[in-house]
Motif scaffolding. Structure first.
Motif, PDB file in Angstrom:
ATOM      1  N   UNK A 145       2.191  21.813   6.716  1.00 51.30           N
ATOM      2  CA  UNK A 145       1.643  21.476   8.145  1.00 51.30           C
ATOM      3  C   UNK A 145       1.450  19.927   8.535  1.00 51.30           C
ATOM      4  N   UNK A 146       1.786  19.646  10.009  1.00 52.73           N
ATOM      5  CA  UNK A 146       1.756  18.531  10.329  1.00 52.73           C
ATOM      6  C   UNK A 146       0.434  18.103  10.762  1.00 52.73           C
ATOM      7  N   UNK A 147      -0.185  16.992  10.393  1.00 53.21           N
ATOM      8  CA  UNK A 147      -1.677  16.467  11.135  1.00 53.21           C
ATOM      9  C   UNK A 147      -1.559  15.699  12.097  1.00 53.21           C
ATOM     10  N   UNK A 148      -1.687  16.387  13.234  1.00 55.43           N
ATOM     11  CA  UNK A 148      -1.596  15.599  14.553  1.00 55.43           C
ATOM     12  C   UNK A 148      -2.243  14.617  15.087  1.00 55.43           C
ATOM     13  N   UNK A 149      -3.777  14.799  14.582  1.00 54.03           N
ATOM     14  CA  UNK A 149      -4.576  14.052  14.880  1.00 54.03           C
ATOM     15  C   UNK A 149      -4.443  12.553  14.070  1.00 54.03           C
ATOM     16  N   UNK A 150      -3.943  12.747  12.783  1.00 55.33           N
ATOM     17  CA  UNK A 150      -3.766  11.379  12.129  1.00 55.33           C
ATOM     18  C   UNK A 150      -2.598  10.850  12.379  1.00 55.33           C
ATOM     19  N   UNK A 151      -1.439  11.564  12.792  1.00 55.61           N
ATOM     20  CA  UNK A 151      -0.298  11.049  13.087  1.00 55.61           C
ATOM     21  C   UNK A 151      -0.316  10.250  14.305  1.00 55.61           C
ATOM     22  N   UNK A 152      -1.219  10.447  15.258  1.00 57.87           N
ATOM     23  CA  UNK A 152      -1.183   9.498  16.466  1.00 57.87           C
ATOM     24  C   UNK A 152      -2.017   8.067  15.928  1.00 57.87           C
ATOM     25  N   UNK A 153      -3.122   8.328  15.226  1.00 56.05           N
ATOM     26  CA  UNK A 153      -3.938   7.046  14.748  1.00 56.05           C
ATOM     27  C   UNK A 153      -2.903   6.278  13.917  1.00 56.05           C
ATOM     28  N   UNK A 154      -2.154   6.842  12.903  1.00 60.50           N
ATOM     29  CA  UNK A 154      -1.287   6.123  11.996  1.00 60.50           C
ATOM     30  C   UNK A 154       0.036   5.251  12.746  1.00 60.50           C
ATOM     31  N   UNK A 155       0.544   6.298  13.717  1.00 60.85           N
ATOM     32  CA  UNK A 155       1.391   5.563  14.572  1.00 60.85           C
ATOM     33  C   UNK A 155       0.965   4.218  15.316  1.00 60.85           C
ATOM     34  N   UNK A 156       0.006   4.430  15.972  1.00 58.91           N
ATOM     35  CA  UNK A 156      -0.782   3.243  16.576  1.00 58.91           C
ATOM     36  C   UNK A 156      -0.789   1.948  15.670  1.00 58.91           C
ATOM     37  N   UNK A 157      -1.291   2.442  14.583  1.00 59.63           N
ATOM     38  CA  UNK A 157      -1.743   1.455  13.613  1.00 59.63           C
ATOM     39  C   UNK A 157      -0.490   0.739  13.180  1.00 59.63           C
ATOM     40  N   UNK A 158       0.840   1.391  12.913  1.00 54.84           N
ATOM     41  CA  UNK A 158       1.801   0.822  12.412  1.00 54.84           C
ATOM     42  C   UNK A 158       2.469   0.195  13.287  1.00 54.84           C
ATOM     43  N   UNK A 159       2.589   0.604  15.009  1.00 55.79           N
ATOM     44  CA  UNK A 159       3.013  -0.207  15.880  1.00 55.79           C
ATOM     45  C   UNK A 159       2.309  -1.631  16.149  1.00 55.79           C
ATOM     46  N   UNK A 160       0.912  -1.663  16.086  1.00 59.30           N
ATOM     47  CA  UNK A 160       0.194  -2.874  16.056  1.00 59.30           C
ATOM     48  C   UNK A 160       0.487  -3.692  14.980  1.00 59.30           C
ATOM     49  N   UNK A 161       0.453  -3.295  13.872  1.00 56.84           N
ATOM     50  CA  UNK A 161       0.799  -4.158  12.684  1.00 56.84           C
ATOM     51  C   UNK A 161       2.108  -4.619  12.633  1.00 56.84           C
ATOM     52  N   UNK A 162       3.116  -3.699  13.141  1.00 57.74           N
ATOM     53  CA  UNK A 162       4.573  -4.088  13.221  1.00 57.74           C
ATOM     54  C   UNK A 162       4.780  -5.562  14.303  1.00 57.74           C
ATOM     55  N   UNK A 163       4.018  -5.297  15.424  1.00 56.64           N
ATOM     56  CA  UNK A 163       4.180  -6.219  16.301  1.00 56.64           C
ATOM     57  C   UNK A 163       3.412  -7.656  15.682  1.00 56.64           C
ATOM     58  N   UNK A 164       2.470  -7.569  14.929  1.00 51.75           N
ATOM     59  CA  UNK A 164       1.720  -8.844  14.312  1.00 51.75           C
ATOM     60  C   UNK A 164       2.705  -9.416  13.446  1.00 51.75           C
ATOM     61  N   UNK A 165       3.418  -8.607  12.554  1.00 55.83           N
ATOM     62  CA  UNK A 165       4.229  -8.963  11.680  1.00 55.83           C
ATOM     63  C   UNK A 165       5.378  -9.590  12.394  1.00 55.83           C
ATOM     64  N   UNK A 166       6.339  -9.097  13.491  1.00 53.56           N
ATOM     65  CA  UNK A 166       7.168  -9.771  14.271  1.00 53.56           C
ATOM     66  C   UNK A 166       6.878 -11.191  14.692  1.00 53.56           C
ATOM     67  N   UNK A 167       5.513 -11.260  15.144  1.00 52.14           N
ATOM     68  CA  UNK A 167       5.150 -12.468  15.831  1.00 52.14           C
ATOM     69  C   UNK A 167       4.982 -13.536  14.599  1.00 52.14           C
ATOM     70  N   UNK A 168       4.386 -13.170  13.505  1.00 53.30           N
ATOM     71  CA  UNK A 168       4.386 -14.055  12.484  1.00 53.30           C
ATOM     72  C   UNK A 168       5.473 -14.311  11.883  1.00 53.30           C
ATOM     73  N   UNK A 169       6.652 -13.475  12.015  1.00 52.24           N
ATOM     74  CA  UNK A 169       7.968 -13.856  11.518  1.00 52.24           C
ATOM     75  C   UNK A 169       8.590 -14.949  12.567  1.00 52.24           C
ATOM     76  N   UNK A 170       8.243 -14.722  13.887  1.00 51.19           N
ATOM     77  CA  UNK A 170       8.717 -15.465  14.606  1.00 51.19           C
ATOM     78  C   UNK A 170       8.277 -17.006  14.864  1.00 51.19           C
ATOM     79  N   UNK A 171       6.723 -16.964  14.476  1.00 55.18           N
ATOM     80  CA  UNK A 171       6.143 -18.158  14.313  1.00 55.18           C
ATOM     81  C   UNK A 171       6.763 -18.912  13.014  1.00 55.18           C
ATOM     82  N   UNK A 172       7.022 -18.096  11.896  1.00 63.15           N
ATOM     83  CA  UNK A 172       7.550 -18.882  10.894  1.00 63.15           C
ATOM     84  C   UNK A 172       8.750 -19.363  10.988  1.00 63.15           C
ATOM     85  N   UNK A 173       9.713 -18.825  11.628  1.00 65.43           N
ATOM     86  CA  UNK A 173      11.128 -19.305  11.931  1.00 65.43           C
ATOM     87  C   UNK A 173      11.225 -20.576  12.875  1.00 65.43           C
TER      88      UNK A 173
END
Length: 185
Positions: A17-45
């Motif tokens: 069974x797919x947990x849809x409510x948790x899926x949305x929250x997790x994907x938003x967290x992954x998206x925001x954290x990924x953006x922060x990581x890419x900004x950090x990598x751009x800053x370091x480079x």
């Protein structure tokens, strides 16, 4: 094909069974954290390139920090695969086939060095595998000692004596319960 076999194969042993409510929250967290990581990598480079051209500060510490951040970011991305699609499973053990229809299984336990893998731990693993709730004629446990150590051989002899004694007790007292697994963990 017998009706019992057809019936057991027509129903799944578990449902996912797919947990849809948790899926949305997790994907938003992954998206925001990924953006922060890419900004950090751009800053370091960009800061490393600035340091490389200015040559005022040492470059090695900045490169080491950048490599460690890349490594940790990569490990974080690998870990997010579990959160991308959160599921729960419902199992149906009553749908398992009868004992005579179960396939034979072999359990291989490998060991090499009694100093790195204490014989007591290896023997607990062997006895736990032997105590599985599986038909006795269809379960085979193998112990492979690549180091050929006499300590492991002697421990196996003692574990065999214990397993025979334990098997007699389990058949009399706990045979249908799974308490035998809790003895070794």
């Amino acid at each position: 094909m017998t009706p019992q076999i057809m019936n057991s194969t027509s129903h799944p042993l578990h449902l996912c069974h797919l947990k849809k409510s948790t899926l949305i929250i997790n994907r938003l967290y992954i998206l925001f954290h990924s953006i922060a990581i890419f900004i950090l990598i751009f800053f370091r480079i960009s800061s490393i390139l600035t340091l490389f051209h200015s040559k005022n500060q040492p470059l090695v510490p900045h490169l080491l920090i950048f490599i460690s951040e890349l490594t940790l970011s990569f490990l974080w991305f690998l870990n997010q695969s579990f959160y991308w699609r959160p599921v729960t499973r419902t199992v149906f053990p009553e749908r398992l086939p009868e004992d005579d229809q179960l396939p034979p299984i072999d359990v291989f336990i490998c060991t090499a060095d009694p100093r790195a893998e204490p014989p007591l731990g290896v023997m607990n693993t062997v006895i736990s595998a032997m105590a599985l709730n599986y038909p006795a004629g269809k379960l085979t446990v193998y112990l492979s000692d690549d180091g050929g150590c006499p300590v492991t051989l002697e421990a196996m002899r003692e574990a065999l004596k214990f397993a025979k004694l334990l098997g007699a007790v389990l058949q009399q007292v706990w045979y249908k319960d799974n308490l035998s697994r809790s003895l070794f963990y």
